[in-house]
Design an enzyme around this catalytic site. Structure first.
Site, PDB file in Angstrom:
ATOM      1  CB  ALA A 134      44.671  46.161  33.415  1.00  0.00           C
TER       2      ALA A 134
ATOM      3  CB  THR B   8      43.661  40.410  36.960  1.00  0.00           C
ATOM      4  OG1 THR B   8      42.602  40.527  37.815  1.00  0.00           O
ATOM      5  CG2 THR B   8      44.922  39.908  37.899  1.00  0.00           C
TER       6      THR B   8
ATOM      7  CB  SER C  20      37.915  46.424  29.298  1.00  0.00           C
ATOM      8  OG  SER C  20      36.693  46.253  29.528  1.00  0.00           O
ATOM      9  N   GLY C  21      37.073  48.524  31.460  1.00  0.00           N
ATOM     10  CA  GLY C  21      36.138  48.812  32.679  1.00  0.00           C
ATOM     11  C   GLY C  21      37.051  49.135  34.094  1.00  0.00           C
TER      12      GLY C  21
ATOM     13  CE1 TYR D  70      30.304  38.756  37.469  1.00  0.00           C
ATOM     14  CE2 TYR D  70      28.304  39.320  38.981  1.00  0.00           C
ATOM     15  CZ  TYR D  70      29.590  39.608  38.124  1.00  0.00           C
ATOM     16  OH  TYR D  70      30.101  40.911  38.574  1.00  0.00           O
TER      17      TYR D  70
HETATM   18  N1  LIG Z   1      30.300  46.699  35.918  1.00  0.00           N
HETATM   19  C1  LIG Z   1      29.771  46.332  36.992  1.00  0.00           C
HETATM   20  O1  LIG Z   1      28.317  46.962  37.198  1.00  0.00           O
HETATM   21  C2  LIG Z   1      30.283  45.285  38.243  1.00  0.00           C
HETATM   22  C3  LIG Z   1      29.437  45.272  39.087  1.00  0.00           C
HETATM   23  C4  LIG Z   1      29.865  44.218  40.136  1.00  0.00           C
HETATM   24  C5  LIG Z   1      31.015  43.968  40.017  1.00  0.00           C
HETATM   25  N2  LIG Z   1      31.834  44.077  38.919  1.00  0.00           N
HETATM   26  C6  LIG Z   1      33.290  43.239  38.889  1.00  0.00           C
HETATM   27  O2  LIG Z   1      34.058  44.317  38.378  1.00  0.00           O
HETATM   28  C7  LIG Z   1      35.022  43.436  37.748  1.00  0.00           C
HETATM   29  C8  LIG Z   1      35.613  44.226  36.355  1.00  0.00           C
HETATM   30  O3  LIG Z   1      34.514  43.971  35.473  1.00  0.00           O
HETATM   31  P1  LIG Z   1      34.204  45.042  34.584  1.00  0.00           P
HETATM   32  O4  LIG Z   1      32.633  45.556  35.060  1.00  0.00           O
HETATM   33  O5  LIG Z   1      35.354  46.181  34.448  1.00  0.00           O
HETATM   34  O6  LIG Z   1      33.961  44.569  33.155  1.00  0.00           O
HETATM   35  P2  LIG Z   1      34.632  44.285  31.769  1.00  0.00           P
HETATM   36  O7  LIG Z   1      34.840  45.705  31.355  1.00  0.00           O
HETATM   37  O8  LIG Z   1      34.223  43.406  31.010  1.00  0.00           O
HETATM   38  O9  LIG Z   1      36.169  44.037  32.293  1.00  0.00           O
HETATM   39  C9  LIG Z   1      36.588  42.724  32.698  1.00  0.00           C
HETATM   40  C10 LIG Z   1      38.014  42.315  32.392  1.00  0.00           C
HETATM   41  O10 LIG Z   1      38.200  40.931  32.851  1.00  0.00           O
HETATM   42  C11 LIG Z   1      38.970  40.505  31.612  1.00  0.00           C
HETATM   43  N3  LIG Z   1      38.921  38.982  31.590  1.00  0.00           N
HETATM   44  C12 LIG Z   1      37.746  38.277  31.502  1.00  0.00           C
HETATM   45  N4  LIG Z   1      38.114  37.040  31.392  1.00  0.00           N
HETATM   46  C13 LIG Z   1      39.353  36.886  31.507  1.00  0.00           C
HETATM   47  C14 LIG Z   1      40.351  35.794  31.650  1.00  0.00           C
HETATM   48  N5  LIG Z   1      39.896  34.660  31.428  1.00  0.00           N
HETATM   49  N6  LIG Z   1      41.754  36.030  31.962  1.00  0.00           N
HETATM   50  C15 LIG Z   1      41.982  37.407  31.863  1.00  0.00           C
HETATM   51  N7  LIG Z   1      41.181  38.515  31.763  1.00  0.00           N
HETATM   52  C16 LIG Z   1      40.093  38.215  31.904  1.00  0.00           C
HETATM   53  C17 LIG Z   1      38.460  41.236  30.608  1.00  0.00           C
HETATM   54  O11 LIG Z   1      39.122  40.762  29.394  1.00  0.00           O
HETATM   55  P3  LIG Z   1      38.501  40.963  27.978  1.00  0.00           P
HETATM   56  O12 LIG Z   1      38.276  42.426  27.626  1.00  0.00           O
HETATM   57  O13 LIG Z   1      39.772  40.140  27.116  1.00  0.00           O
HETATM   58  O14 LIG Z   1      37.531  40.196  27.979  1.00  0.00           O
HETATM   59  C18 LIG Z   1      38.449  42.615  30.925  1.00  0.00           C
HETATM   60  O15 LIG Z   1      39.847  43.101  30.971  1.00  0.00           O
HETATM   61  C19 LIG Z   1      34.560  42.014  37.518  1.00  0.00           C
HETATM   62  O16 LIG Z   1      35.321  41.361  38.559  1.00  0.00           O
HETATM   63  C20 LIG Z   1      33.086  42.172  37.883  1.00  0.00           C
HETATM   64  O17 LIG Z   1      32.496  40.855  38.593  1.00  0.00           O
HETATM   65  C21 LIG Z   1      31.593  44.684  37.938  1.00  0.00           C
END
Ligand SMILES: NC(=O)c1ccc[n+]([C@@H]2O[C@H](COP(=O)([O-])OP(=O)(O)OC[C@H]3O[C@@H](n4cnc5c(N)ncnc54)[C@H](OP(=O)(O)O)[C@@H]3O)[C@@H](O)[C@H]2O)c1
Length: 310
Positions: free
Chosen positions: A15, A13, A17-18, A196
């Protein structure tokens, strides 16, 4: 690792981005058949086309990308290099979407080997999902909770490896600060960061309870903090934390660090017995005291069942 997951069915899920995107790419390169779950058709199709191009590079000369801006992409087919990736659209904060998604996945895949519950949001203000839940909680916890439960039989029929992408931030989560119902519904809102952290704590509690309940079914569940990474998530938070974090974005690691941390939990056959654990990137760690509270995990599970009853 190349080819080590050949033919395995994986669902990721968030998928486009990031961390999710990096994970999907690594799974593909290891030979898995990957379903990318994204909420935006545009962002999903763009990522699908890019992943196909990057993973099939050189092997599909002459094969045209079918995911151009105004073309309908072929969501199911493999390309000439044998890369198998498909896109499913669903907004995880909408339970109706999650049910439809689970039905489509179950119809297409008799068995699911890997489920990566990765999608995550932070919301600057308290807004609600169609079912009346605070949106961070609805997306990060409830959507994944419902999806996972609906796919249980398929996971049981496959390798059944679940990875829940949580965060070190779960340590600030406090699901005892008010009644669970009030937190879930946003009535106990204490700002974006608390919401969060609460949702990320819910990810760990859900992981532990899944491991306890479904271990005898051959399903494993682990939670991972993917690292502090330069991804889109920081751009979507409220202004104050965004400004605070701005100088640090230079030092943040690549999303691939998170992708590798997820792959670490699904690729190694020796890890088949590892379940109910929390990993800080690739090292196992003890999560917060609340994350280890079995009574809270049980309560969250039971309430989540009620909240997702369709
Ligand atoms: N980045 C960090 O430093 C960090 C640290 C700790 C934990 N995390 C965790 O890592 C995970 C991935 O985050 P990321 O950092 O890769 O951020 P990200 O680049 O913003 O990716 C988040 C992804 O989730 C999708 N998403 C958000 N809301 C959604 C919804 N309602 N339905 C379906 N998809 C949805 C986004 O889609 P859109 O592009 O459409 O918004 C995007 O594909 C998250 O669970 C986050 O809490 C990240």
């Amino acid at each position: 690792m190349s080819g080590s997951l050949r033919g395995q069915v994986a669902v990721v899920t968030g998928a486009n981005s990031g961390v999710g995107r990096s994970t999907a790419e690594m799974l593909l390169k290891a030979g898995a058949r990957v379903t990318m779950v994204c909420r935006s058709p545009e962002r999903g199709e763009r990522a699908l086309a890019e992943l196909r191009a990057s993973t099939a590079a050189g092997g599909r000369r002459g094969a045209r990308s079918r995911a151009g801006a105004d073309e309908v992409p072929d969501l199911r087919s493999s390309n000439s290099a044998g890369v198998q990736v498909e896109l499913e659209l669903a907004d995880l904060s909408r339970q109706e979407d999650v049910r439809d998604l689970a039905a489509r996945l179950a119809a297409r895949h008799p068995a699911i080997d890997i489920l990566v519950n990765n999608a995550g949001v932070t919301r600057p203000r308290c807004v609600h999902s169609p079912e009346g839940f605070e949106l961070t909680f609805a997306t990060n916890h409830l959507g994944h909770f419902l999806l996972t439960r609906l796919l249980r039989e398929r996971l049981e029929a496959g390798r059944g490896r679940i990875v829940n992408v949580s965060s070190r931030g779960h340590q600030s989560g406090d699901l005892r600060r008010a009644a669970l119902e009030d937190i879930a519904r946003g009535r106990a809102w204490e700002g974006a960061l608390q919401a969060y952290a609460d949702s990320k704590l819910a990810n760990v509690l859900f992981t532990c309870e899944t491991a306890r309940r479904w271990g005898s079914r051959g399903i494993t569940a682990n939670a991972v903090h993917p690292g502090v990474l330069a991804t889109e998530i920081w751009k979507k938070t409220s202004l104050a934390p965004r400004l605070l974090l701005l100088p640090f974005t230079w030092f943040m690691a690549s999303p691939d660090v998170g992708g590798k941390a997820v792959i670490n939990l699904v690729a190694d056959p020796a890890g088949d017995d590892v379940t109910g654990r929390y990993f800080h990137v690739q090292r196992e760690k003890t999560p917060s005291a609340q994350a280890r509270d079995e009574a809270l995990a049980l309560e969250l599970w039971e309430r989540s069942v009620e909240w997702t009853r369709g």
